[in-house]
Motif scaffolding. Structure first.
Motif, PDB file in Angstrom:
ATOM      1  N   LYS A   1       0.524  45.306  91.974  1.00  7.71           N
ATOM      2  CA  LYS A   1       1.267  44.783  92.947  1.00  7.71           C
ATOM      3  C   LYS A   1       1.090  45.827  93.985  1.00  7.71           C
ATOM      4  O   LYS A   1       0.684  45.506  95.324  1.00  7.71           O
ATOM      5  CB  LYS A   1       2.796  44.601  92.665  1.00  7.71           C
ATOM      6  CG  LYS A   1       3.625  44.474  93.800  1.00  7.71           C
ATOM      7  CD  LYS A   1       5.222  44.160  93.228  1.00  7.71           C
ATOM      8  CE  LYS A   1       5.977  43.585  94.500  1.00  7.71           C
ATOM      9  NZ  LYS A   1       7.397  43.680  94.251  1.00  7.71           N
ATOM     10  N   VAL A   2       0.931  47.178  93.838  1.00  8.29           N
ATOM     11  CA  VAL A   2       0.608  48.365  94.749  1.00  8.29           C
ATOM     12  C   VAL A   2      -0.462  48.129  95.306  1.00  8.29           C
ATOM     13  O   VAL A   2      -0.725  48.302  96.184  1.00  8.29           O
ATOM     14  CB  VAL A   2       1.175  49.687  93.925  1.00  8.29           C
ATOM     15  CG1 VAL A   2       0.658  50.867  94.890  1.00  8.29           C
ATOM     16  CG2 VAL A   2       2.501  49.555  93.609  1.00  8.29           C
ATOM     17  N   ASP A   3      -1.458  47.784  94.522  1.00  9.88           N
ATOM     18  CA  ASP A   3      -2.875  47.710  94.863  1.00  9.88           C
ATOM     19  C   ASP A   3      -2.846  46.546  95.827  1.00  9.88           C
ATOM     20  O   ASP A   3      -3.750  46.836  96.850  1.00  9.88           O
ATOM     21  CB  ASP A   3      -3.747  47.533  93.520  1.00  9.88           C
ATOM     22  CG  ASP A   3      -4.036  48.874  93.136  1.00  9.88           C
ATOM     23  OD1 ASP A   3      -3.999  49.698  93.536  1.00  9.88           O
ATOM     24  OD2 ASP A   3      -4.658  48.547  91.613  1.00  9.88           O
ATOM     25  N   SER A   4      -2.104  45.362  95.727  1.00 13.53           N
ATOM     26  CA  SER A   4      -2.274  44.365  96.554  1.00 13.53           C
ATOM     27  C   SER A   4      -1.604  44.662  97.987  1.00 13.53           C
ATOM     28  O   SER A   4      -2.070  43.975  98.804  1.00 13.53           O
ATOM     29  CB  SER A   4      -1.698  43.070  96.100  1.00 13.53           C
ATOM     30  OG  SER A   4      -0.232  43.207  96.046  1.00 13.53           O
ATOM     31  N   LEU A   5      -0.693  45.539  97.956  1.00 12.01           N
ATOM     32  CA  LEU A   5      -0.166  45.990  99.217  1.00 12.01           C
ATOM     33  C   LEU A   5      -0.862  47.085  99.871  1.00 12.01           C
ATOM     34  O   LEU A   5      -0.367  47.419 101.114  1.00 12.01           O
ATOM     35  CB  LEU A   5       1.377  46.550  98.987  1.00 12.01           C
ATOM     36  CG  LEU A   5       2.203  45.417  98.119  1.00 12.01           C
ATOM     37  CD1 LEU A   5       3.536  46.281  98.023  1.00 12.01           C
ATOM     38  CD2 LEU A   5       2.509  44.299  99.199  1.00 12.01           C
ATOM     39  N   LYS A   6      -1.768  47.792  99.513  1.00 10.37           N
ATOM     40  CA  LYS A   6      -2.400  48.775 100.266  1.00 10.37           C
ATOM     41  C   LYS A   6      -3.035  48.285 101.556  1.00 10.37           C
ATOM     42  O   LYS A   6      -3.000  49.358 102.476  1.00 10.37           O
ATOM     43  CB  LYS A   6      -3.604  49.309  99.383  1.00 10.37           C
ATOM     44  CG  LYS A   6      -3.109  50.105  98.206  1.00 10.37           C
ATOM     45  CD  LYS A   6      -4.352  50.816  97.463  1.00 10.37           C
ATOM     46  CE  LYS A   6      -3.870  51.652  96.451  1.00 10.37           C
ATOM     47  NZ  LYS A   6      -4.819  52.037  95.397  1.00 10.37           N
TER      48      LYS A   6
ATOM     49  N   VAL B   1      -1.566  46.281 103.774  1.00 11.72           N
ATOM     50  CA  VAL B   1      -0.575  45.576 104.193  1.00 11.72           C
ATOM     51  C   VAL B   1       0.054  46.656 105.063  1.00 11.72           C
ATOM     52  O   VAL B   1       0.513  47.819 104.606  1.00 11.72           O
ATOM     53  CB  VAL B   1       0.336  45.062 103.409  1.00 11.72           C
ATOM     54  CG1 VAL B   1       1.613  44.557 104.248  1.00 11.72           C
ATOM     55  CG2 VAL B   1      -0.333  43.721 102.439  1.00 11.72           C
ATOM     56  N   LYS B   2       0.141  46.595 106.498  1.00 12.12           N
ATOM     57  CA  LYS B   2       0.927  47.571 107.297  1.00 12.12           C
ATOM     58  C   LYS B   2       2.274  46.849 107.824  1.00 12.12           C
ATOM     59  O   LYS B   2       2.422  45.733 108.277  1.00 12.12           O
ATOM     60  CB  LYS B   2      -0.036  47.979 108.241  1.00 12.12           C
ATOM     61  CG  LYS B   2      -0.916  48.798 107.705  1.00 12.12           C
ATOM     62  CD  LYS B   2      -1.568  49.746 108.753  1.00 12.12           C
ATOM     63  CE  LYS B   2      -2.598  50.574 108.368  1.00 12.12           C
ATOM     64  NZ  LYS B   2      -3.443  51.362 109.191  1.00 12.12           N
TER      65      LYS B   2
END
Length: 147
Positions: A139-144, A146-147
């Motif tokens: 989940k954290v990797d998928s948000l990298k 996103v700003k």
């Protein structure tokens, strides 16, 4: 135990307990304030260990309820002996500690720390399984981006 329907109620109760804790602490009712603080921290931990709104009954009983009981007994006995002796030095100590401070050391500090650490170790799959950790990393990797 499913707490997803009660999440807002728990968060509201946390706010009320914070207010009660501040009022009792500033008005000189320290033991009551500390006992209210145990309830406050317990609710925070319940919200923290819930996985998709579900709290394991096993985890709720041990370590959370046992930890809360240790802290409550610690604060109540510390308050009792502080009131009993007032400003006088007692004729005895408990392993070198004033009788009002010994419960704080043995139950609050050491007992609470050991209970939570042992409970987190014994119930590690109840609160953070390997699959949950991998899901979190993904989940954290998928948000990298996103700003």
């Amino acid at each position: 135990m499913n707490i997803s329907k009660h999440r807002d109620l728990i968060v509201g109760l946390i706010a009320v307990l914070w207010f009660v804790c501040i009022v009792t602490g500033t008005s000189g009712h320290f033991v009551i304030g500390m006992c209210v603080g145990v309830g406050l921290m317990f609710l925070h931990m319940v919200l923290g260990v819930a996985k998709n709104g579900i709290v394991s009954k096993k985890f709720l009983f041990y370590p959370l309820l046992i930890w809360a009981a240790l802290w409550l007994v610690s604060f109540i006995t510390s308050g009792y002996y502080a009131t009993l002796f007032g400003n006088e030095m007692p004729t005895f100590t408990v392993f070198g500690f004033h009788p009002s401070f010994a419960p704080t050391i043995f139950l609050y500090w050491i007992g609470g720390m050991l209970t939570l650490n042992l409970g987190l170790y014994l119930c590690q799959d109840e609160w953070l399984s390997e699959k949950d950790w991998e899901d979190f990393i993904n989940k954290v990797d998928s948000l990298k981006g996103v700003k």
